[in-house]
Scaffold this motif. Structure first.
Motif, PDB file in Angstrom:
ATOM      1  N   LYS A  27     -34.994  86.403  -2.350  1.00 23.06           N
ATOM      2  CA  LYS A  27     -33.591  86.384  -2.793  1.00 23.06           C
ATOM      3  C   LYS A  27     -32.650  86.046  -1.638  1.00 23.06           C
ATOM      4  O   LYS A  27     -32.944  86.319  -0.473  1.00 23.06           O
ATOM      5  CB  LYS A  27     -33.194  87.739  -3.384  1.00 23.06           C
TER       6      LYS A  27
ATOM      7  N   VAL B 222     -18.154  87.762  -5.410  1.00 22.56           N
ATOM      8  CA  VAL B 222     -19.534  88.180  -5.144  1.00 22.56           C
ATOM      9  C   VAL B 222     -19.461  89.115  -3.952  1.00 22.56           C
ATOM     10  O   VAL B 222     -18.904  88.759  -2.904  1.00 22.56           O
ATOM     11  CB  VAL B 222     -20.445  86.982  -4.825  1.00 22.56           C
ATOM     12  N   LEU B 223     -20.001  90.313  -4.071  1.00 24.34           N
ATOM     13  CA  LEU B 223     -19.827  91.336  -3.042  1.00 24.34           C
ATOM     14  C   LEU B 223     -21.011  91.366  -2.075  1.00 24.34           C
ATOM     15  O   LEU B 223     -22.109  90.868  -2.379  1.00 24.34           O
ATOM     16  CB  LEU B 223     -19.674  92.708  -3.704  1.00 24.34           C
ATOM     17  N   GLN B 224     -20.759  91.968  -0.899  1.00 32.71           N
ATOM     18  CA  GLN B 224     -21.814  92.110   0.090  1.00 32.71           C
ATOM     19  C   GLN B 224     -23.013  92.830  -0.531  1.00 32.71           C
ATOM     20  O   GLN B 224     -22.870  93.863  -1.178  1.00 32.71           O
ATOM     21  CB  GLN B 224     -21.317  92.894   1.305  1.00 32.71           C
ATOM     22  N   GLY B 225     -24.189  92.272  -0.321  1.00 31.40           N
ATOM     23  CA  GLY B 225     -25.416  92.856  -0.850  1.00 31.40           C
ATOM     24  C   GLY B 225     -25.808  92.332  -2.212  1.00 31.40           C
ATOM     25  O   GLY B 225     -26.940  92.544  -2.658  1.00 31.40           O
ATOM     26  N   ASP B 226     -24.883  91.650  -2.896  1.00 32.89           N
ATOM     27  CA  ASP B 226     -25.197  91.066  -4.203  1.00 32.89           C
ATOM     28  C   ASP B 226     -26.096  89.850  -4.029  1.00 32.89           C
ATOM     29  O   ASP B 226     -25.885  89.030  -3.116  1.00 32.89           O
ATOM     30  CB  ASP B 226     -23.925  90.623  -4.930  1.00 32.89           C
ATOM     31  N   ALA B 227     -27.071  89.708  -4.906  1.00 28.74           N
ATOM     32  CA  ALA B 227     -27.907  88.514  -4.917  1.00 28.74           C
ATOM     33  C   ALA B 227     -27.182  87.396  -5.653  1.00 28.74           C
ATOM     34  O   ALA B 227     -26.519  87.640  -6.664  1.00 28.74           O
ATOM     35  CB  ALA B 227     -29.249  88.806  -5.583  1.00 28.74           C
ATOM     36  N   ILE B 228     -27.290  86.185  -5.129  1.00 29.82           N
ATOM     37  CA  ILE B 228     -26.687  85.052  -5.820  1.00 29.82           C
ATOM     38  C   ILE B 228     -27.719  84.449  -6.767  1.00 29.82           C
ATOM     39  O   ILE B 228     -28.922  84.700  -6.631  1.00 29.82           O
ATOM     40  CB  ILE B 228     -26.170  83.995  -4.825  1.00 29.82           C
TER      41      ILE B 228
ATOM     42  N   VAL C 290     -28.857  87.067  -0.493  1.00 30.12           N
ATOM     43  CA  VAL C 290     -27.798  88.025  -0.795  1.00 30.12           C
ATOM     44  C   VAL C 290     -26.602  87.770   0.112  1.00 30.12           C
ATOM     45  O   VAL C 290     -26.717  87.218   1.213  1.00 30.12           O
ATOM     46  CB  VAL C 290     -28.289  89.488  -0.628  1.00 30.12           C
TER      47      VAL C 290
END
Length: 241
Positions: A70, A28-34, A72
Motif C-alpha cells: 500500500k 486524504v489524511l496522514q496514514g490513509d491509504a490511497i 499511505v
C-alpha cells in the motif's frame, strides 16, 4: 497575429499535482491509504504507467510512503525538506555571503527563543553534543558534523516549526565554509567549542541576551574564518561540498 505555444504539462504531473492538492487540503489524511494504481487510472482516465510516475513524484517529495503493497499519506520529514531545499539553493548558485547573511538573522533568533523555551531533556541533548564536540576537537579532528547538529538542537528547542524548516538548509550549506576553515585554522575548533560552551551556559540560565550574543560572535568568527581560508564570499557554494 502572434500566438504563444501552449505549455502543456505531462499527464503524470497533472496527476501528481491534483493528488498533492488533495493531500494538502486534508481530503486524504496522514496514514490513509490511497487507491490502487488501477483505481486511480480509471478515475483519471490515463494509463497505469502515468499513475505510477505521478505517485513516484509524491514519494520523492515525502508525501507518500510504502507500507507493504500500500501507499499511505505521510508528512515529509524535516531532513527531507531541508535536503531538497539545500539542493535547490545550490542550483540557484547562492553564495557564501548569501548564506552567512541569512544565518546571521536566523541563528540568533533560534538562540533567543531556545533560551526562553528549552526543556531539561533538550538541554541534556545539547550538553551531550558539546561533549562529543570536545572529544572530536581534542582528537584533532574536524567538528563540522557536531557543529551542524548543535545548531539543529538549538533550533529544535525553539519549538517553532516554521523557523526550524527555514534555517535547516541554510545551516547545511554552512558546512562548506566549516570544511574550508578547519584545515586553514587549526585553532578554529577550540574557538567554536568556546562559543558553544557559552551558548549552552546561556541556555541553562535561560539568558536569551547572552545566547544571542555568543551566537552572533560565532557567526562573525565563521565569516572571518572563511575569509582567512581564502574563500570568495561572493562565489557560489559548489555542488557536492
Amino acid at each position: 497575429m502572434d500566438i504563444e505555444k501552449l505549455q502543456l504539462q505531462p499527464a503524470y504531473r497533472v496527476v501528481s499535482d491534483d493528488l498533492r492538492q488533495r493531500i494538502v487540503r486534508g481530503e486524504v489524511l496522514q496514514g490513509d491509504a490511497i487507491p490502487t494504481e488501477g483505481e486511480l487510472a480509471a478515475s483519471y482516465g490515463v494509463h497505469r504507467s502515468t499513475i505510477r510516475e505521478g505517485l513516484r513524484q509524491l514519494e520523492q517529495d515525502g508525501l507518500l510512503r510504502r507500507e507493504g503493497k500500500k501507499l499511505v499519506v505521510s508528512i515529509p520529514r524535516h531532513s527531507d525538506l531541508a535536503n531538497a531545499a539545500e539542493r535547490a539553493l545550490r542550483m540557484h548558485q547562492v553564495t557564501f555571503r548569501d548564506v552567512w547573511e541569512v544565518a546571521s538573522s536566523l541563528e540568533p533568533l533560534c538562540a533567543q527563543l531556545a533560551a526562553e523555551r528549552i526543556t531539561p531533556d533538550e538541554l541534556a541533548a545539547v550538553a551531550r553534543n558539546l561533549e562529543r564536540t570536545a572529544a572530536t576537537v581534542a582528537a584533532g579532528q574536524t567538528a563540522v558534523t557536531s557543529t551542524i547538529e548543535f545548531q539543529a538542537l538549538v533550533a529544535e528547542a525553539t519549538h517553532n516549526q516554521a523557523l526550524q524548516l527555514a534555517r535547516a538548509p541554510v545551516s547545511q550549506l554552512m558546512r562548506a565554509g566549516y570544511a574550508a576553515i578547519a584545515p586553514a585554522l587549526p585553532q578554529s575548533g577550540e574557538r567554536l567549542l568556546e562559543a558553544h560552551r557559552h551558548v549552552l551556559d546561556a541556555l541553562q540560565r535561560h539568558d536569551a541576551e547572552a545566547a544571542v550574543q555568543w551566537t552572533r560572535k560565532h557567526l562573525v568568527d565563521y565569516r572571518r574564518g572563511c575569509e582567512y581560508a581564502g574563500l570568495d564570499l561572493d562565489a557560489p557554494i559548489p555542488l557536492g561540498v
